[in-house]
Design a protein around this motif. Structure first.
Motif, PDB file in Angstrom:
ATOM      1  N   GLU A 181      12.939  -1.590 -10.910  1.00  0.00           N
ATOM      2  CA  GLU A 181      13.391  -2.617 -12.044  1.00  0.00           C
ATOM      3  C   GLU A 181      14.519  -3.345 -11.303  1.00  0.00           C
ATOM      4  N   GLY A 182      15.210  -4.350 -12.376  1.00  0.00           N
ATOM      5  CA  GLY A 182      16.159  -5.211 -11.841  1.00  0.00           C
ATOM      6  C   GLY A 182      15.345  -6.330 -11.243  1.00  0.00           C
ATOM      7  N   VAL A 183      15.903  -6.768  -9.871  1.00  0.00           N
ATOM      8  CA  VAL A 183      15.335  -7.695  -9.060  1.00  0.00           C
ATOM      9  C   VAL A 183      14.201  -7.000  -8.010  1.00  0.00           C
ATOM     10  N   GLY A 184      14.037  -5.799  -8.400  1.00  0.00           N
ATOM     11  CA  GLY A 184      13.290  -5.002  -7.294  1.00  0.00           C
ATOM     12  C   GLY A 184      13.989  -4.040  -6.516  1.00  0.00           C
ATOM     13  N   GLU A 185      15.279  -4.001  -6.721  1.00  0.00           N
ATOM     14  CA  GLU A 185      16.025  -3.205  -5.896  1.00  0.00           C
ATOM     15  C   GLU A 185      16.517  -1.840  -6.485  1.00  0.00           C
ATOM     16  N   ARG A 186      16.202  -1.507  -7.916  1.00  0.00           N
ATOM     17  CA  ARG A 186      16.464  -0.166  -8.578  1.00  0.00           C
ATOM     18  C   ARG A 186      15.236   0.551  -8.217  1.00  0.00           C
ATOM     19  N   LEU A 187      15.005   1.531  -7.583  1.00  0.00           N
ATOM     20  CA  LEU A 187      13.894   2.235  -7.248  1.00  0.00           C
ATOM     21  C   LEU A 187      13.993   3.779  -7.668  1.00  0.00           C
ATOM     22  N   GLN A 188      13.145   4.251  -8.256  1.00  0.00           N
ATOM     23  CA  GLN A 188      12.663   5.587  -8.548  1.00  0.00           C
ATOM     24  C   GLN A 188      11.505   5.921  -7.975  1.00  0.00           C
ATOM     25  N   ALA A 189      11.383   6.945  -7.128  1.00  0.00           N
ATOM     26  CA  ALA A 189      10.268   7.586  -6.493  1.00  0.00           C
ATOM     27  C   ALA A 189       9.491   8.416  -7.700  1.00  0.00           C
ATOM     28  N   VAL A 190       8.352   8.088  -7.700  1.00  0.00           N
ATOM     29  CA  VAL A 190       7.009   8.570  -8.664  1.00  0.00           C
ATOM     30  C   VAL A 190       6.126   9.341  -7.775  1.00  0.00           C
ATOM     31  N   GLU A 191       5.550  10.293  -8.359  1.00  0.00           N
ATOM     32  CA  GLU A 191       4.204  10.888  -7.853  1.00  0.00           C
ATOM     33  C   GLU A 191       3.132  10.258  -8.758  1.00  0.00           C
ATOM     34  N   LEU A 192       1.867   9.864  -8.046  1.00  0.00           N
ATOM     35  CA  LEU A 192       0.987   9.240  -8.706  1.00  0.00           C
ATOM     36  C   LEU A 192      -0.290   9.964  -8.254  1.00  0.00           C
ATOM     37  N   PRO A 193      -1.292  10.104  -8.996  1.00  0.00           N
ATOM     38  CA  PRO A 193      -2.550  10.720  -8.641  1.00  0.00           C
ATOM     39  C   PRO A 193      -3.142   9.855  -7.461  1.00  0.00           C
ATOM     40  N   PRO A 194      -4.136  10.748  -6.697  1.00  0.00           N
ATOM     41  CA  PRO A 194      -4.708   9.863  -5.499  1.00  0.00           C
ATOM     42  C   PRO A 194      -5.541   8.898  -6.046  1.00  0.00           C
ATOM     43  N   LEU A 195      -5.449   7.641  -5.301  1.00  0.00           N
ATOM     44  CA  LEU A 195      -6.376   6.387  -5.749  1.00  0.00           C
ATOM     45  C   LEU A 195      -6.911   5.999  -4.621  1.00  0.00           C
ATOM     46  N   TRP A 196      -8.354   5.441  -4.802  1.00  0.00           N
ATOM     47  CA  TRP A 196      -8.761   4.529  -3.802  1.00  0.00           C
ATOM     48  C   TRP A 196      -8.965   3.058  -4.576  1.00  0.00           C
ATOM     49  N   PHE A 197      -8.777   2.212  -3.403  1.00  0.00           N
ATOM     50  CA  PHE A 197      -8.644   0.651  -3.908  1.00  0.00           C
ATOM     51  C   PHE A 197      -9.499  -0.123  -2.923  1.00  0.00           C
ATOM     52  N   LEU A 198     -10.038  -1.174  -3.639  1.00  0.00           N
ATOM     53  CA  LEU A 198     -10.512  -2.212  -2.965  1.00  0.00           C
ATOM     54  C   LEU A 198      -9.779  -3.366  -3.105  1.00  0.00           C
ATOM     55  N   VAL A 199      -9.255  -3.656  -1.886  1.00  0.00           N
ATOM     56  CA  VAL A 199      -8.234  -5.155  -1.745  1.00  0.00           C
ATOM     57  C   VAL A 199      -9.045  -6.367  -1.370  1.00  0.00           C
ATOM     58  N   VAL A 200      -9.167  -7.302  -2.022  1.00  0.00           N
ATOM     59  CA  VAL A 200      -9.895  -8.498  -1.637  1.00  0.00           C
ATOM     60  C   VAL A 200      -8.961  -9.651  -1.325  1.00  0.00           C
ATOM     61  N   ASP A 201      -8.956 -10.234  -0.431  1.00  0.00           N
ATOM     62  CA  ASP A 201      -8.054 -11.329   0.405  1.00  0.00           C
ATOM     63  C   ASP A 201      -8.952 -12.736   0.068  1.00  0.00           C
ATOM     64  N   PRO A 202      -8.547 -13.410  -0.971  1.00  0.00           N
ATOM     65  CA  PRO A 202      -9.470 -14.720  -1.138  1.00  0.00           C
ATOM     66  C   PRO A 202      -9.178 -15.849  -0.211  1.00  0.00           C
ATOM     67  N   GLY A 203      -8.459 -15.542   0.624  1.00  0.00           N
ATOM     68  CA  GLY A 203      -8.237 -16.535   1.794  1.00  0.00           C
ATOM     69  C   GLY A 203      -7.218 -17.649   1.702  1.00  0.00           C
ATOM     70  N   VAL A 204      -6.385 -17.567   0.673  1.00  0.00           N
ATOM     71  CA  VAL A 204      -5.250 -18.554   0.586  1.00  0.00           C
ATOM     72  C   VAL A 204      -4.188 -17.983   0.446  1.00  0.00           C
ATOM     73  N   SER A 205      -2.901 -18.618   1.054  1.00  0.00           N
ATOM     74  CA  SER A 205      -1.633 -18.120   1.055  1.00  0.00           C
ATOM     75  C   SER A 205      -0.781 -18.666  -0.156  1.00  0.00           C
ATOM     76  N   VAL A 206      -0.332 -17.480  -0.906  1.00  0.00           N
ATOM     77  CA  VAL A 206       0.426 -18.011  -2.143  1.00  0.00           C
ATOM     78  C   VAL A 206       2.041 -17.841  -1.743  1.00  0.00           C
ATOM     79  N   SER A 207       2.555 -19.093  -2.057  1.00  0.00           N
ATOM     80  CA  SER A 207       4.253 -18.953  -2.122  1.00  0.00           C
ATOM     81  C   SER A 207       4.758 -18.268  -3.254  1.00  0.00           C
ATOM     82  N   THR A 208       5.519 -17.195  -3.056  1.00  0.00           N
ATOM     83  CA  THR A 208       6.496 -16.517  -4.151  1.00  0.00           C
ATOM     84  C   THR A 208       7.257 -17.523  -4.953  1.00  0.00           C
TER      85      THR A 208
END
Length: 297
Positions: free
Chosen positions: A148-175
């Motif tokens: 939370e906040g600007v991303g600096e307030r962190l709370q560790a969490v336990e998540l169930p095991p997950l498998w992901f497919l991550v796709v890179d569409p080949g463009v660079s995005v500026s934040t």
């Protein structure tokens, strides 16, 4: 100390809500970070001076690279004058929203902390990391986290095991381009993290979420739009990570994720990865420390 290597794992934002904007221009957000068993690698070797090489010629190896900036920050903070020969082996796409630069910086902080015998604790390294970028502390701490906040307030969490497919569409995005867009939604109501995130609770919680940056990225980058549509047709739960450009879907098991990867259009790249409870970086650090403490065989 003998040369060694450390991983710099990828992250995904399982959702990203923008709740407002501070007067200094920074956005207030809520997000759920998950760390993956896939990423870059950073090699460390003792040296008199500080230098960086990278196997991706498109990336800078001067102070524009967060690895060198992290190293110089450590020197300034501690007064340490020794150098290091660093070699960054890139697997993660730049501008992909998977935390490549931030993760590289966190690995540099931990690796040089070890190489130089600085003995700085995790809180100190996370504080230094925050000055390099809002996502760096989550990699420094090495746990899946609610932010939370600007991303600096962190709370560790336990998540169930997950498998992901991550796709890179080949463009660079500026934040900066995404966060500066006039059509970006900045008023999503804040939500509350459940007390526990078992499999059923997690699925329900994830369905509540979305990525406020996704609509802007779809409009500005047609490749992101197409990748999300393709993933949605394959898995039914497509989402973009961070400010883009990478997109992902989660699957019940590794085989399902690899089956989807085999159907990936040839003009994109992608990878299958598993979520981790403890960052691969921290597991590698623990192994190195154990080896140091055991001494010569």
């Amino acid at each position: 100390m003998a040369p060694f290597s450390l991983p710099a794992p990828a992250k995904l934002n399982l959702f990203l809500h923008i709740n407002g904007r501070r007067q200094d221009g920074y956005h207030l957000l809520q997000t759920l970070f998950v760390l993956l068993d896939h990423g870059d690698t950073l090699d460390f070797q003792p040296a008199d001076t500080l230098s960086l090489r990278c196997d991706n010629p498109a990336l800078p190896v001067d102070d524009d690279n967060l690895v060198l900036r992290a190293a110089r920050l450590l020197q300034q903070e501690t007064g340490h004058t020794a150098g290091a020969r660093l070699h960054l082996r890139k697997r993660l796409p730049a501008g992909g929203g998977v935390g490549g630069g931030s993760s590289d910086a966190a690995t540099a902080l931990w690796g040089l902390n070890l190489l130089w015998g600085l003995d700085l604790d995790v809180d100190t390294l996370a504080r230094l990391g925050l000055s390099l970028g809002a996502d760096v502390p989550v990699f420094v701490r090495g746990r899946n986290a609610w932010a939370e906040g600007v991303g600096e307030r962190l709370q560790a969490v336990e998540l169930p095991p997950l498998w992901f497919l991550v796709v890179d569409p080949g463009v660079s995005v500026s934040t900066a381009r995404i966060f500066g867009d006039g059509e970006l939604t900045r008023h999503t109501p804040a939500i509350t993290l459940p007390a526990s995130l078992g499999a059923a609770t997690f699925e329900a919680f994830l369905k509540e979420g979305h990525n406020d940056c996704e609509a802007v990225a779809r409009r500005l980058f047609p490749a992101v739009d197409k990748a999300l549509d393709w993933l949605q047709s394959e898995a039914g739960n497509a989402r973009m990570t961070g400010t883009g450009a990478c997109c992902f879907a989660h699957f019940a098991d590794q085989q399902d994720a690899h089956n989807a990867l085999r159907h990936l259009p040839e003009y994109w790249t992608g990878f299958v990865a598993r979520s981790t409870e403890i960052s691969p970086l921290h597991e590698a650090l623990a192994t190195l420390r154990a080896r140091q403490n055991s001494g010569p065989a």
